[in-house]
Motif scaffolding. Sequence first.
Motif, PDB file in Angstrom:
ATOM      1  N   ALA A 296       4.047  -1.400   1.539  1.00 20.47           N
ATOM      2  CA  ALA A 296       3.251  -2.333   2.335  1.00 20.47           C
ATOM      3  C   ALA A 296       1.759  -2.045   2.208  1.00 20.47           C
ATOM      4  CB  ALA A 296       3.679  -2.267   3.798  1.00 20.47           C
ATOM      5  N   ILE A 297       1.383  -0.760   2.114  1.00 19.45           N
ATOM      6  CA  ILE A 297      -0.028  -0.401   1.957  1.00 19.45           C
ATOM      7  C   ILE A 297      -0.512  -0.790   0.570  1.00 19.45           C
ATOM      8  CG2 ILE A 297      -1.690   1.481   2.025  1.00 19.45           C
ATOM      9  CD1 ILE A 297      -0.421   0.787   4.720  1.00 19.45           C
ATOM     10  N   ALA A 298       0.313  -0.521  -0.452  1.00 16.08           N
ATOM     11  CA  ALA A 298      -0.050  -0.931  -1.807  1.00 16.08           C
ATOM     12  C   ALA A 298      -0.211  -2.456  -1.876  1.00 16.08           C
ATOM     13  CB  ALA A 298       1.013  -0.463  -2.797  1.00 16.08           C
ATOM     14  N   LEU A 299       0.642  -3.179  -1.153  1.00 16.28           N
ATOM     15  CA  LEU A 299       0.578  -4.633  -1.149  1.00 16.28           C
ATOM     16  C   LEU A 299      -0.764  -5.123  -0.612  1.00 16.28           C
ATOM     17  CD1 LEU A 299       1.972  -7.357  -1.577  1.00 16.28           C
ATOM     18  CD2 LEU A 299       2.950  -7.136   0.722  1.00 16.28           C
ATOM     19  N   LEU A 300      -1.258  -4.490   0.446  1.00 15.96           N
ATOM     20  CA  LEU A 300      -2.554  -4.878   0.996  1.00 15.96           C
ATOM     21  C   LEU A 300      -3.657  -4.723  -0.040  1.00 15.96           C
ATOM     22  CD1 LEU A 300      -2.929  -3.586   4.655  1.00 15.96           C
ATOM     23  CD2 LEU A 300      -2.540  -5.910   3.857  1.00 15.96           C
ATOM     24  N   GLN A 301      -3.698  -3.550  -0.689  1.00 13.91           N
ATOM     25  CA  GLN A 301      -4.743  -3.307  -1.679  1.00 13.91           C
ATOM     26  C   GLN A 301      -4.634  -4.273  -2.853  1.00 13.91           C
ATOM     27  OE1 GLN A 301      -7.428  -0.705  -1.587  1.00 13.91           O
ATOM     28  NE2 GLN A 301      -8.003  -2.446  -2.875  1.00 13.91           N
ATOM     29  N   HIS A 302      -3.429  -4.532  -3.289  1.00 14.92           N
ATOM     30  CA  HIS A 302      -3.242  -5.418  -4.429  1.00 14.92           C
ATOM     31  C   HIS A 302      -3.597  -6.869  -4.086  1.00 14.92           C
ATOM     32  CE1 HIS A 302      -0.208  -2.362  -6.294  1.00 14.92           C
ATOM     33  NE2 HIS A 302      -1.457  -1.950  -6.323  1.00 14.92           N
ATOM     34  N   THR A 303      -3.273  -7.311  -2.876  1.00 20.14           N
ATOM     35  CA  THR A 303      -3.581  -8.699  -2.511  1.00 20.14           C
ATOM     36  C   THR A 303      -5.087  -8.935  -2.435  1.00 20.14           C
ATOM     37  OG1 THR A 303      -3.277  -8.139  -0.165  1.00 20.14           O
ATOM     38  CG2 THR A 303      -1.430  -9.189  -1.298  1.00 20.14           C
ATOM     39  N   ILE A 304      -5.831  -7.980  -1.911  1.00 18.77           N
ATOM     40  CA  ILE A 304      -7.282  -8.198  -1.813  1.00 18.77           C
ATOM     41  C   ILE A 304      -7.919  -8.208  -3.195  1.00 18.77           C
ATOM     42  CG2 ILE A 304      -8.045  -5.789  -1.587  1.00 18.77           C
ATOM     43  CD1 ILE A 304     -10.007  -6.721   0.542  1.00 18.77           C
ATOM     44  N   LEU A 341       9.520  -8.875  -7.430  1.00 19.50           N
ATOM     45  CA  LEU A 341       9.277  -9.218  -6.035  1.00 19.50           C
ATOM     46  C   LEU A 341       9.711 -10.651  -5.763  1.00 19.50           C
ATOM     47  CD1 LEU A 341       7.854  -8.352  -3.336  1.00 19.50           C
ATOM     48  CD2 LEU A 341       5.767  -9.379  -4.281  1.00 19.50           C
ATOM     49  N   THR A 342      10.367 -10.857  -4.623  1.00 19.14           N
ATOM     50  CA  THR A 342      10.803 -12.193  -4.216  1.00 19.14           C
ATOM     51  C   THR A 342      10.026 -12.643  -2.988  1.00 19.14           C
ATOM     52  OG1 THR A 342      12.523 -11.349  -2.728  1.00 19.14           O
ATOM     53  CG2 THR A 342      13.141 -11.706  -5.040  1.00 19.14           C
ATOM     54  N   ALA A 343      10.082 -13.946  -2.710  1.00 20.12           N
ATOM     55  CA  ALA A 343       9.394 -14.480  -1.534  1.00 20.12           C
ATOM     56  C   ALA A 343       9.952 -13.870  -0.250  1.00 20.12           C
ATOM     57  CB  ALA A 343       9.541 -16.000  -1.501  1.00 20.12           C
ATOM     58  N   GLN A 344      11.268 -13.631  -0.216  1.00 15.46           N
ATOM     59  CA  GLN A 344      11.881 -13.048   0.978  1.00 15.46           C
ATOM     60  C   GLN A 344      11.407 -11.615   1.211  1.00 15.46           C
ATOM     61  OE1 GLN A 344      13.543 -14.673  -1.433  1.00 15.46           O
ATOM     62  NE2 GLN A 344      13.972 -16.579  -0.299  1.00 15.46           N
ATOM     63  N   ARG A 345      11.362 -10.826   0.146  1.00 10.04           N
ATOM     64  CA  ARG A 345      10.923  -9.429   0.286  1.00 10.04           C
ATOM     65  C   ARG A 345       9.438  -9.365   0.642  1.00 10.04           C
ATOM     66  NH1 ARG A 345       9.968  -5.382  -4.437  1.00 10.04           N
ATOM     67  NH2 ARG A 345       9.440  -3.477  -3.303  1.00 10.04           N
ATOM     68  N   LEU A 346       8.631 -10.209   0.016  1.00  7.65           N
ATOM     69  CA  LEU A 346       7.208 -10.270   0.340  1.00  7.65           C
ATOM     70  C   LEU A 346       7.009 -10.621   1.806  1.00  7.65           C
ATOM     71  CD1 LEU A 346       4.187 -10.370  -0.511  1.00  7.65           C
ATOM     72  CD2 LEU A 346       4.560 -12.795  -1.043  1.00  7.65           C
ATOM     73  N   GLY A 347       7.706 -11.656   2.255  1.00  7.82           N
ATOM     74  CA  GLY A 347       7.567 -12.086   3.641  1.00  7.82           C
ATOM     75  C   GLY A 347       7.994 -11.006   4.623  1.00  7.82           C
ATOM     76  N   LYS A 348       9.093 -10.303   4.308  1.00  4.88           N
ATOM     77  CA  LYS A 348       9.586  -9.265   5.207  1.00  4.88           C
ATOM     78  C   LYS A 348       8.581  -8.128   5.341  1.00  4.88           C
ATOM     79  CE  LYS A 348      13.548  -6.253   6.064  1.00  4.88           C
ATOM     80  NZ  LYS A 348      14.888  -5.802   5.579  1.00  4.88           N
TER      81      LYS A 348
END
Length: 456
Positions: A296-304, A341-348
Amino acid sequence: MTGNFAPDAPSAPDAPVTFRPPSQTGAPLLEEVRQWFATYICTMTEADLDLLTLWAVHTHVATETYTTPRLLIDSPVPGSGKTTVLEHLSRLCLNAVQMASLSSPALLVRMLDVGMRTILIDEADRSLNPAKEGIAELYAVLNTGYKKGGSRPVLVPVKGGSWEAQEMSTFSPVAMAGNAPQLPDDTRERVIRVLLLPDVLGVVQESDWELIDDPAKELGARIVAWTDEVRDFIRANRPPLPEIVKGRARERWSPLMRVATAAGGRWPEAVRQLAIHDVERIQLEREEGIVQEKPAIALLQHTINIWPEEKNFISTASLIDRLIQNHPKTWGAESAFGKPLTAQRLGKMLVTSFNVHSIRPDREGPRGYSKVSFEKVWRGMGITRAGSDDPLKVTGASGATGASGAETAQLEIPDPLVIPEPIAAFVCTICRSETAFTLQKTDAGMACRKCHGANR
């Protein structure tokens, strides 16, 4: 009051009492302890000998330092002297006890409730294996006991043959020895590490305890005498650490800095350098992929990093495509998850970790995410774009100049202006749902498009 130093008189009746350092510093004693370790232990760096010295001494004043870092004695191969280090610590630390001699974590807690002990754990790569049955209880003791006041409930017998839960202390110094043990994240972040090497050049002496047991215990007794002298000084003083040493790192290194300051000489600077190196090492390991960030932390950095600066909304499919394209080893088929990565996993991940939900700006358009919903999380977590040292410059909800959301909400929106791009998260005054798109002004206030159409 314990010690051979006196408090400075307070400048006012309510001013706190501060203590003058002892006239005789403990630096020579710490140098002697360091030389003792250097005689029998082969470490990767000279600084590791400083760390062993400070950690052993701090166990005698752990109550005064409030937190106690877990010491990991690590090595790349067997036969590097990890068990030998524990043998020396057992003679130099406060009331040391080998975990192998205890039958259960419950017995350990009962023992700690009677008095402070230094826990020594050998073969940590096996004895602390997260897959081992019943290990969760021991980890609970280790994790709660790093800070003063830590406790665990233990069942104790009461009159009438029944049992009741009683809170017992888990606060204690802990040293673990093993070949790269796989410790859980919440345990590892409390750990400082000493790395040993095999003595292939024969530069250290063999620990022949028949000959050196008494000298080791005598050195331990001198540590006890000195720490008794400086106990009040250590309790009353909280010397600063370098600015980059924050949060959990500060909890790890503050106890050793307090001991080093009481000792004087070169020791405070030695701790500063050890702490800086520790923080920088962890950062380098994270950048090199050795230390894995939580997804989840990696996701934040990657999205920005991959979010188009001019876009205030991005569809879920587009966001996933960008994540996989830019970070295939984290979000693609090459990832540890084993599939893209899937939309469901991303959303969760986004909902459970940060309460960020997807939206559908257009009834017939794709679902996706508003930059508005990410910006508060980015700010709160201190996430910035890669290569930028500046705080996040907010676009979209807060404007290009970084205006706050509250300021944006007060902007005058002339009637009947329709806002085509998401610029803020408003609450519809009719249905009370939060929206970030196509708002229209009505007599009742700001309304979403659905409610605006229904109330024409």
